[in-house]
Design a protein around this motif. Structure first.
Motif, PDB file in Angstrom:
ATOM      1  N   LEU A  14       2.168  -5.224  -9.003  1.00  0.00           N
ATOM      2  CA  LEU A  14       2.289  -4.777  -7.617  1.00  0.00           C
ATOM      3  C   LEU A  14       1.196  -5.384  -6.812  1.00  0.00           C
ATOM      4  O   LEU A  14       1.395  -6.142  -5.722  1.00  0.00           O
ATOM      5  CB  LEU A  14       2.266  -3.519  -7.589  1.00  0.00           C
ATOM      6  N   TYR A  40      -0.317 -11.195   1.015  1.00  0.00           N
ATOM      7  CA  TYR A  40      -1.262 -11.037   1.838  1.00  0.00           C
ATOM      8  C   TYR A  40      -2.019 -12.433   2.225  1.00  0.00           C
ATOM      9  O   TYR A  40      -2.339 -12.728   3.489  1.00  0.00           O
ATOM     10  CB  TYR A  40      -2.436  -9.921   1.255  1.00  0.00           C
ATOM     11  N   ALA A  87       3.837   1.520  -1.412  1.00  0.00           N
ATOM     12  CA  ALA A  87       4.436   1.596  -2.685  1.00  0.00           C
ATOM     13  C   ALA A  87       3.486   2.155  -3.480  1.00  0.00           C
ATOM     14  O   ALA A  87       3.949   3.048  -4.375  1.00  0.00           O
ATOM     15  CB  ALA A  87       4.949   0.297  -3.128  1.00  0.00           C
ATOM     16  N   PHE A  88       2.337   1.506  -3.427  1.00  0.00           N
ATOM     17  CA  PHE A  88       1.186   2.187  -4.276  1.00  0.00           C
ATOM     18  C   PHE A  88       1.126   3.906  -4.117  1.00  0.00           C
ATOM     19  O   PHE A  88       0.904   4.748  -4.961  1.00  0.00           O
ATOM     20  CB  PHE A  88      -0.125   1.582  -4.009  1.00  0.00           C
ATOM     21  N   LEU A  89       0.823   4.124  -2.653  1.00  0.00           N
ATOM     22  CA  LEU A  89       0.884   5.636  -2.485  1.00  0.00           C
ATOM     23  C   LEU A  89       2.023   6.323  -2.851  1.00  0.00           C
ATOM     24  O   LEU A  89       1.843   7.609  -3.331  1.00  0.00           O
ATOM     25  CB  LEU A  89       0.811   5.725  -0.699  1.00  0.00           C
ATOM     26  N   LEU A 147      -0.430   5.389 -13.471  1.00  0.00           N
ATOM     27  CA  LEU A 147      -1.605   5.947 -12.690  1.00  0.00           C
ATOM     28  C   LEU A 147      -2.016   7.112 -13.003  1.00  0.00           C
ATOM     29  O   LEU A 147      -3.149   7.748 -12.536  1.00  0.00           O
ATOM     30  CB  LEU A 147      -1.257   5.984 -11.160  1.00  0.00           C
ATOM     31  N   SER A 157       0.948  -1.321   0.043  1.00  0.00           N
ATOM     32  CA  SER A 157      -0.044  -0.054   0.027  1.00  0.00           C
ATOM     33  C   SER A 157       0.987   1.284   0.141  1.00  0.00           C
ATOM     34  O   SER A 157       0.584   2.097  -0.747  1.00  0.00           O
ATOM     35  CB  SER A 157      -1.026   0.006   1.116  1.00  0.00           C
ATOM     36  N   ARG A 197       5.455   3.191 -12.591  1.00  0.00           N
ATOM     37  CA  ARG A 197       3.906   2.978 -11.892  1.00  0.00           C
ATOM     38  C   ARG A 197       3.282   4.230 -11.908  1.00  0.00           C
ATOM     39  O   ARG A 197       1.906   4.281 -12.331  1.00  0.00           O
ATOM     40  CB  ARG A 197       3.958   2.263 -10.905  1.00  0.00           C
ATOM     41  N   TYR A 221      -5.641   2.540  -3.209  1.00  0.00           N
ATOM     42  CA  TYR A 221      -4.963   2.934  -1.985  1.00  0.00           C
ATOM     43  C   TYR A 221      -5.524   2.008  -1.095  1.00  0.00           C
ATOM     44  O   TYR A 221      -4.955   1.290  -0.159  1.00  0.00           O
ATOM     45  CB  TYR A 221      -4.490   4.325  -1.847  1.00  0.00           C
ATOM     46  N   LEU A 242      -5.587  -1.528  -0.676  1.00  0.00           N
ATOM     47  CA  LEU A 242      -4.223  -2.322  -0.572  1.00  0.00           C
ATOM     48  C   LEU A 242      -3.948  -2.177   0.874  1.00  0.00           C
ATOM     49  O   LEU A 242      -2.974  -2.955   1.266  1.00  0.00           O
ATOM     50  CB  LEU A 242      -3.336  -1.665  -1.342  1.00  0.00           C
ATOM     51  N   ARG A 243      -4.558  -1.422   1.731  1.00  0.00           N
ATOM     52  CA  ARG A 243      -4.468  -1.230   3.124  1.00  0.00           C
ATOM     53  C   ARG A 243      -4.558  -2.919   3.784  1.00  0.00           C
ATOM     54  O   ARG A 243      -5.438  -3.608   3.247  1.00  0.00           O
ATOM     55  CB  ARG A 243      -5.027  -0.308   3.824  1.00  0.00           C
TER      56      ARG A 243
END
Lengths: 743, 118
Positions: free
Chosen positions: B103, B111, A243-245, B60, A241, B56, B72, B75-76
């Motif tokens: 990713l 996860y 890395a995405f941010l 985006l 998360s 990346r 985002y 993905l948490r």
């Protein structure tokens, strides 16, 4: 029971600090916990199957991400088998280029790099940091916040911070909902202070990103990484998360860095028995792995945890160095206050300050401690003059510059006016004249009782509900006649388009040029190389506002001119056993009129004469021109006196009693600390001189005692006063009598 | 000459243009090609991870702000099921965001192992 010496020591501020017994099980150990893993790396078909003594199936989320993204496997074999001492030598040796260090470190696992950096002593850390930071030009970051989220005070303080040279400003909120208003107020204030100052507002991750997307902030920093899986998850993120941010920010052209810091895991009770330095090494490796351009570390909120264990302060600096060695921007802590002791907090910052870093402080509290919504900083507004003096002392660029009071007042007034106009035009708020005036003058929010606490909240709701962006702010600035400020904020939005400030360690200079690893790379390679301030910048560092010249002193003295002393005839030798001569120095009653103790020279003479009279003696004032030496002035006075006793008085106030048959330095009594001498001391000196003249017993003279740094305070004045004395001296001029009109 | 994602040149972003209401938020959003170029610069300056991030990021740019924030959030930890993350991967691939999709796919794999799925 304690003894007095220890009761006294216990009362010192350093003893308010917590000092902990090292406890590896709790992670309360700076370096080398018995639980830290041995460095190792096994790669099979391009895949890491063992790292730092863990097999792949034992990896936690942090290991996984580092193993898959963080290591340069092509240099790993070379880097991992390297003698740690050899790498440590390379870090210190100016002949080993930064590029070679960067290349090798890229192949080192967290445990390996920690092992190498642990070998460095403090002075070696300074050398390594001087060479390894990314950007050539050092810089600094300020906190600008206040208890009431007062937009006017935020803007005035942001303008002030920019005037003092900070190139990044971090704000935050006591009330989360106020964030958009704070971001706008600080951005406007910073732009009033200087072009190109970057602004962030530290709040929850997605709120912060959203504000960035709307242009309300120009960079982000509070993207936290942790060294153990448990704490990472507690922080409501994963490496993926994050890395995405990180990519999300870059996708909008916004600079960002991540945050970590030794001691965080111990503070949150899940350090897995590892040392702070090893866990931080995992954070820094992860920062590089997620693709962030930089890291804020050096303890940050847990700096005092690191500071409580042996070697902890050293580890804070070593973790900053680690960021540099991983080829990232280093924003080197010196942020949250880590000690109640001024000595300890200075000691903690100083090596980084002299080495230089991309940002010496990741949050210099440019405002009052009570207004700092991050908590008090390592350095606060009361320390700005100290910091500027330290820069000057060491000839070091710590990122700050002196600002003139008149300039700051004007900037604060402009910032308040501009924010008021923009808020009114956007329909966000209106501000009373009283509030505006208080904000301009205020040292902190306590000086702004007129501030309305509901205003920022209502403004923020309107900003959110009506979807106001920085473009709207620019338009409002333009419409209200503040074109320069509008242009500066528009320039920061435009800078998102070319992406140059996404590169490592990027800041803008005042011409909006990007300084970064790419455009301004650190090229230190030993003495005579690397960053040198330009002559203009050196002048900023050297010219602090308190600097005084001989000319300044002359003009101060001229204002104290008195008509009570007038010149008479050439002085003759006196007759009569009660004749005492008060010899004064060449500049007395010509260019020097006031003593260092603040008395008029005439007042000192009044007391000396009165003291002599009390003892039935007659004082005569004689100015000598052929020497500035007080011993000689006193001796010459004694030789002119019928009694054989003379008083010597330099115009700056130093005084002594002399006798005609003694050697020049062998006076009878000396008051050497002129700044401490008042009327009573001169009276006592006069009395004693009278007693010496009569052959009676004098009262032993005592120099008044002070524990203040008298010398630091007055020695520069002494140098100037002596220069004036010397200019007034004339070897051929005879002594002349001075007449004092009695008061 | 630098172009924004809207195709407008940076040179045309002036106060006059703002004044006349001519500048839209897309005009001050970075173009993916610029990010790809910056990725090359990062690589040339010994930071392939920063380069990967910028690539990346280039992907985006194709997503709107709201969707970026949603992904985002997804993905948490403990937010998404395996199916939800898979759906995001597919969506990203469909948008040409293959690196970001990779990713997310990797996140799903880890996860699952570390029990971080909803």
């Amino acid at each position: 029971m304690t003894i007095g010496r220890f009761r006294f020591m216990d009362r010192q501020r350093v003893n308010l600090d917590g000092f902990a017994e090292p406890d590896p099980a709790l992670g309360m150990i700076a370096f080398n916990s018995p639980n830290d893993p041995e460095p190792s790396l096994i790669v099979e078909n391009g895949r890491v199957i063992e790292m730092d003594s863990k097999l792949e199936f034992e990896f936690d989320i942090i290991d996984h991400f580092i193993a898959r993204h963080g290591l340069d496997l092509e240099v790993a074999a070379e880097a991992m088998t390297m003698d740690p001492l050899h790498f440590a030598h390379m870090l210190v040796d100016p002949r080993a280029p930064r590029s070679e260090i960067i290349r090798l470190a890229a192949g080192m696992t967290p445990a390996k790099l920690a092992q190498c950096l642990t070998l460095l002593r403090p002075a070696e850390l300074v050398m390594a940091m001087t060479k390894c930071r990314a950007r050539r030009t050092p810089s600094n970051q300020a906190h600008v916040t206040n208890r009431s989220d007062d937009p006017l005070l935020l803007a005035a303080d942001a303008a002030t911070a920019a005037a003092f040279g900070f190139r990044e400003i971090e704000t935050t909120v006591p009330v989360l909902e106020d964030a958009p208003s704070n971001a706008i107020a600080v951005s406007i204030g910073a732009a009033v202070g200087s072009p190109g100052v970057l602004v962030q507002c530290s709040v929850e991750e997605s709120v912060e990103l959203e504000m960035g997307m709307r242009g309300l902030v120009s960079y982000a920093e509070t993207v936290s990484l942790y060294g153990t899986e448990q704490i990472f998850i507690d922080g409501d993120d994963t490496p993926w998360s994050k890395a995405f941010l990180t990519s999300a920010y870059a996708s909008r052209g916004i600079k960002m860095r991540v945050t970590s810091g030794g001691g965080a895991e111990a503070l949150m009770g899940a350090a897995e028995g590892c040392s702070m330095f090893y866990l931080e090494s995992r954070c820094v490796a992860l920062a590089r792995a997620v693709g962030a351009q930089g890291v804020q570390n050096g303890g940050i909120d847990s700096a005092s945890v690191a500071g409580s264990v042996p070697g902890g302060v050293k580890s804070l600096m070593a973790e900053n160095l680690m960021v540099m060695v991983r080829n990232l921007e280093a924003c080197t802590g010196n942020d949250a206050l880590m000690s109640e002791s001024d000595v300890r907090r200075t000691s903690r910052t100083h090596p980084i300050f002299i080495a230089g870093s991309d940002f010496i402080c990741s949050g210099f509290g440019s405002i009052q401690r009570y207004d700092n919504m991050f908590g008090p900083s390592q350095w606060n507004s009361e320390d700005i003059d100290d910091y500027l003096a330290m820069q000057r002392d060491w000839g070091v660029d710590g990122g700050l510059r002196t600002a003139r009071e008149t300039d700051v007042e004007e900037l604060r007034r402009t910032a308040v006016e501009v924010v008021s106009d923009v808020y009114r035009l956007l329909g966000l708020a209106s501000f009373s004249a009283e509030w505006q005036e208080q904000a301009v003058d205020a040292a902190g929010s306590k000086d702004v009782p007129a501030a309305d606490l509901m205003t920022p909240l209502q403004a923020s709701r309107l900003i959110r509900d009506t979807n106001i962006t920085m473009l709207d702010v620019v338009r409002a600035l333009d419409e209200s006649g503040h074109e320069t400020i509008a242009q500066r904020l528009l320039d920061l939005l435009k800078a998102r388009l070319n992406g140059d400030y996404l590169q490592t360690a990027a800041i803008f200079d005042e011409d909006m040029s990007v300084l970064s690893l790419v455009t301004d790379p650190n090229d230190y390679a030993g003495p005579g190389t690397g960053y040198v301030p330009t002559p203009l910048r050196q002048l900023q560092i050297d010219s602090i506002r308190q600097v005084r010249s001989v000319a300044d002193l002359r003009s101060d003295q001229a204002q104290a001119r008195s008509t009570r002393l007038t010149e008479g005839l050439v002085a003759e030798r006196g007759i009569g056993s009660r004749d005492v001569v008060i010899g004064v120095s060449p500049a007395t009653a010509r260019d020097i009129w006031r003593t260092l103790g603040g008395l008029m020279v005439t007042e000192a003479l009044d007391e000396l004469l009165a003291g002599l009279e009390e003892e039935g003696c007659q004082g005569r004032i004689v100015r000598f021109h052929d020497t500035v030496d007080l011993g000689l002035i006193g001796l010459k006075a004694a030789r002119l006196a019928g009694s054989g006793i003379g008083i010597g008085l330099q115009a700056k106030g130093t005084a002594l009693i002399h006798r005609h048959d003694l050697p020049p330095l062998g006076n009878l009594e000396l008051y050497s600390v002129a700044p401490s001498l008042g009327r009573a001391e001169y009276r006592a000196l006069g009395l004693n001189a009278g007693r010496h003249a009569k052959g009676a017993n004098p009262e032993p003279a005592r120099n008044p005692y002070s524990d203040e740094a008298i010398e630091a305070r007055y020695h520069t004045s002494v140098v100037s006063l002596m220069a004036v004395e010397r200019e007034c001296s004339d070897l051929t001029a005879p002594p002349i009598t001075l007449h004092l009109e009695r008061s | 000459m630098t172009l924004g994602i809207s195709g407008r040149s940076a040179e045309n972003i002036t106060l006059e243009a703002v004044r006349s209401g001519d500048i839209r938020p897309e005009d001050i959003r970075i173009h993916p090609d610029t990010l790809v170029q910056q990725a090359e610069v990062a690589r040339a300056h010994a930071n392939p991870q920063l380069a990967a991030n910028l690539l990346r990021a280039a992907e985006l740019t194709r997503l709107d702000d709201h969707r970026v924030l949603e992904i985002y959030e997804a993905l948490r930890p403990n937010r998404s099921t395996s199916a939800q993350l898979l759906a995001i991967t597919d969506e990203l691939v469909a948008q040409g965001a293959v690196l970001t999709a990779e990713l997310v796919r990797e996140a799903l794999e880890i996860y699952e192992q570390r029990s971080l799925l909803a």
